[in-house]
Design an enzyme around this catalytic site. Structure first.
Site: not given
Ligand code: BEZ
Length: 210
Positions: A44-46
């Site tokens: 998700v952070c990516t």
């Protein structure tokens, strides 16, 4: 004590992917978005980091500097950023804090032990040119944030700092706004000579100024 809106954003020294910074010196005179990521090499952070980097022109237009944080070291961020560029088609173009000792995460209350005692939650702080905290949002680790919403709030903050208006539900730049209730009709006539649509004495709709 936890941070609250209107508080001075705590200053800190940190290692970042763009060198060591002293936060207040780094942002001096600008708006800033400081946002946390639970951990490096997470999906998700990516996606969030790639999308935020694509918005650089939008942040620049509004005079906003962006800085990310993850609890892994800077060397790990640098390796991860290659994956972000490869998978999201966009290089990360803002500094990422390596917060391995959790100093900044603790200062900004980004670790919520009943959610996880090791990972940060997804925090976003919007900080104004006077270093005051103007927006705080907290998302769970499993939910990616909406960075168009962050831009929308910055538009509202910058507009309402300049004019005696507030922005209604789902407002976007260019939509009609609301005259603040503290402004009398006599004073409103001076500021909004084109008039307004008075739905109720406390609900006066006017074209967006500026
Ligand atoms: C993610 O970024 O994909 C993620 C990070 C921590 C927990 C769950 C998801």
């Amino acid at each position: 004590m936890a941070l609250r809106l209107g508080d001075t954003a705590p200053d800190f020294k940190a290692k970042t992917t763009q060198g060591d910074i002293q936060f207040h010196d780094w942002k001096k005179g600008s708006w800033a978005v400081l946002f946390s990521h639970p951990k490096d090499f997470t999906p998700v952070c990516t996606t969030e980091l790639g999308y935020t980097a694509k918005l650089k022109g939008e942040f620049d237009r509004r005079g906003v500097k962006v800085i990310g944080l993850s609890i892994d070291p800077v060397e790990s961020h640098v390796t991860w950023e290659k994956d972000i560029e490869e998978t999201q088609g966009q290089a990360v173009n803002f500094p990422m804090i390596g917060d391995a000792d959790r100093k900044v995460s603790d200062l900004y209350d980004m670790i919520h032990p009943n959610a996880s005692d090791t990972l940060t939650v997804r925090s976003v702080f919007v900080i104004d040119p006077n270093n005051k905290v103007r927006l705080m949002i907290t998302y769970p680790a499993s939910t990616g944030r909406n960075f168009d919403e962050i831009l929308r709030v910055i538009d509202s903050l910058q507009l309402t700092d300049k004019h005696k208006v507030a922005t209604p539900v789902n407002w976007k730049r260019g939509d009609d706004v609301i005259i603040v209730t503290s402004l009398s009709n006599d004073d409103a006539k001076k500021l909004f000579p084109g008039g307004w649509d008075e739905k109720k004495p406390y609900l006066r709709i006017v074209k967006q100024p500026g």
